[in-house]
Design an enzyme around this catalytic site. Structure first.
Site, short mmCIF file in Angstrom:
data_model
loop_
_atom_site.label_atom_id
_atom_site.label_comp_id
_atom_site.label_asym_id
_atom_site.label_seq_id
_atom_site.Cartn_x
_atom_site.Cartn_y
_atom_site.Cartn_z
N THR A 28 -0.25 6.19 1.02
CA THR A 28 1.00 5.58 1.48
C THR A 28 1.20 5.92 2.95
OG1 THR A 28 2.01 5.71 -0.70
CG2 THR A 28 3.52 5.63 1.16
N GLY A 29 1.87 5.01 3.67
CA GLY A 29 2.19 5.26 5.08
C GLY A 29 1.52 4.25 5.97
N THR A 31 -0.80 4.52 8.25
CA THR A 31 -2.26 4.59 8.40
C THR A 31 -2.94 4.06 7.13
OG1 THR A 31 -1.79 6.62 9.63
CG2 THR A 31 -4.10 6.08 9.27
N GLY A 84 -3.21 8.97 4.35
CA GLY A 84 -2.83 9.52 5.64
C GLY A 84 -2.29 10.94 5.47
N ALA A 85 -1.82 11.51 6.57
CA ALA A 85 -1.20 12.84 6.51
C ALA A 85 -0.27 12.99 7.71
CB ALA A 85 -2.27 13.93 6.56
N GLY A 97 4.10 13.66 2.97
CA GLY A 97 5.41 13.36 2.41
C GLY A 97 6.40 12.79 3.39
N GLY A 98 5.95 12.55 4.64
CA GLY A 98 6.84 11.95 5.62
C GLY A 98 7.39 10.61 5.15
N GLU A 105 1.17 10.92 -4.44
CA GLU A 105 -0.04 11.14 -3.63
C GLU A 105 -0.82 12.35 -4.13
OE1 GLU A 105 1.21 9.31 0.71
OE2 GLU A 105 1.68 11.41 0.29
O1 LIG Z 1 4.73 10.13 2.03
C1 LIG Z 1 3.98 9.65 2.88
C2 LIG Z 1 2.65 10.11 3.17
O2 LIG Z 1 2.36 11.44 2.90
C3 LIG Z 1 1.99 9.59 4.43
O3 LIG Z 1 0.62 9.52 4.14
C4 LIG Z 1 2.23 10.45 5.65
O4 LIG Z 1 3.61 10.57 5.89
C5 LIG Z 1 1.52 9.87 6.89
O5 LIG Z 1 2.08 8.64 7.20
P1 LIG Z 1 1.64 7.82 8.49
O6 LIG Z 1 0.25 7.38 8.28
O7 LIG Z 1 2.63 6.68 8.56
O8 LIG Z 1 1.80 8.75 9.67
#
Ligand SMILES: O=C[C@H](O)[C@H](O)[C@H](O)COP(=O)(O)O
Length: 232
Positions: A28-29, A31, A84-85, A97-98, A105
């Site tokens: 999720t996210g 990326t 992603g992270a 978890g952002g 996940e």
């Molecule tokens: O809950 C969301 C996830 O852990 C995302 O993988 C994480 O926040 C990274 O998101 P992004 O790719 O938008 O930075």
């Protein structure tokens, strides 16, 4: 190269690890969504994969783009998860978890033979904790759980505000029906100790520290894409 292009480059490299017939955990996210878009192109060209999404948001995107989906109940063992992270340390311990999807996940990553993290290089840190740690909690007894988190953190020498994540003036609710507390502890030198301490609190459903789940991180910066493996 802008931030989105870096995410696309990391996602493109991750796709080279996907083989025909694989059962994939799909993160999720922003990326992970770039990965879904590239995967959908491959599916359109005839690649056969089955995806288990880590959130309703990812499930919707996969459905829109024609990536075949399953559930973890139907497909409980996965070959590979791509996700992603928010932060990645040299041991490949992660903060996630952002986007509020950390529980699903983590369940999906734990059900996968391998997990590859995709990110732009801004996510690499020496010590986790610059990004507030998302902690998924049961709404029941929220105040008591907050106090217990503060006490557990203090025993480990950690301190910092706990913020209930809000959206449109209401508490943010996860796909599992829980709330998220973002804990601004700062540097977390002992991630295992904090993980264990948080797991011992009944109101804590899960937290965003991912220990020993990631096998590799594919990281993109202006110089290109590199694969990082856990430091021994
Ligand atoms: O809950 C969301 C996830 O852990 C995302 O993988 C994480 O926040 C990274 O998101 P992004 O790719 O938008 O930075």
């Amino acid at each position: 190269m802008d931030a989105r292009q870096l995410k696309i480059e990391a996602a493109r490299e991750a796709l080279t690890h996907v083989a025909d017939g694989m059962k994939l955990g799909i993160g999720t996210g922003s990326t992970a969504e770039e990965f879904v878009r590239l995967l959908a192109v491959k599916v359109g060209e005839g690649m056969t994969v089955i995806g288990v999404p880590t959130s309703e948001r990812t499930a919707r995107l996969c459905s829109e783009l024609g990536v075949p989906l399953s559930t973890l109940d139907e497909t409980p063992r996965l070959d590979l998860t791509i996700d992603g992270a928010d932060e990645i340390d040299p041991a490949l311990t992660l903060v996630k978890g952002g986007g509020g999807a950390l529980l699903r996940e983590k369940i999906v990553a734990a059900a996968s033979a391998r997990m590859i993290v995709i990110a732009d290089a801004s996510k690499l840190v020496d010590t986790l904790g610059r990004f507030p740690l998302p902690i998924e909690v049961n709404p029941f007894g929220l105040r008591a759980t907050e106090i217990a988190i503060n006490e557990a953190a203090a025993r480990l020498g950690l301190d910092g505000p706990l913020t209930l994540r809000m959206t449109n003036g209401e508490p943010f609710v996860t796909d599992g029906g829980h709330f998220i507390i973002d804990a601004s502890f700062g540097r977390i030198p002992d991630t295992r100790a904090l993980s264990d301490a948080l797991h011992a609190i009944p109101g804590v459903v899960e937290h965003g520290l991912f220990l020993e789940l990631a096998d590799a991180a594919i990281v993109a910066d202006a110089d290109g894409v590199r694969t990082v493996r856990a430091a021994a």
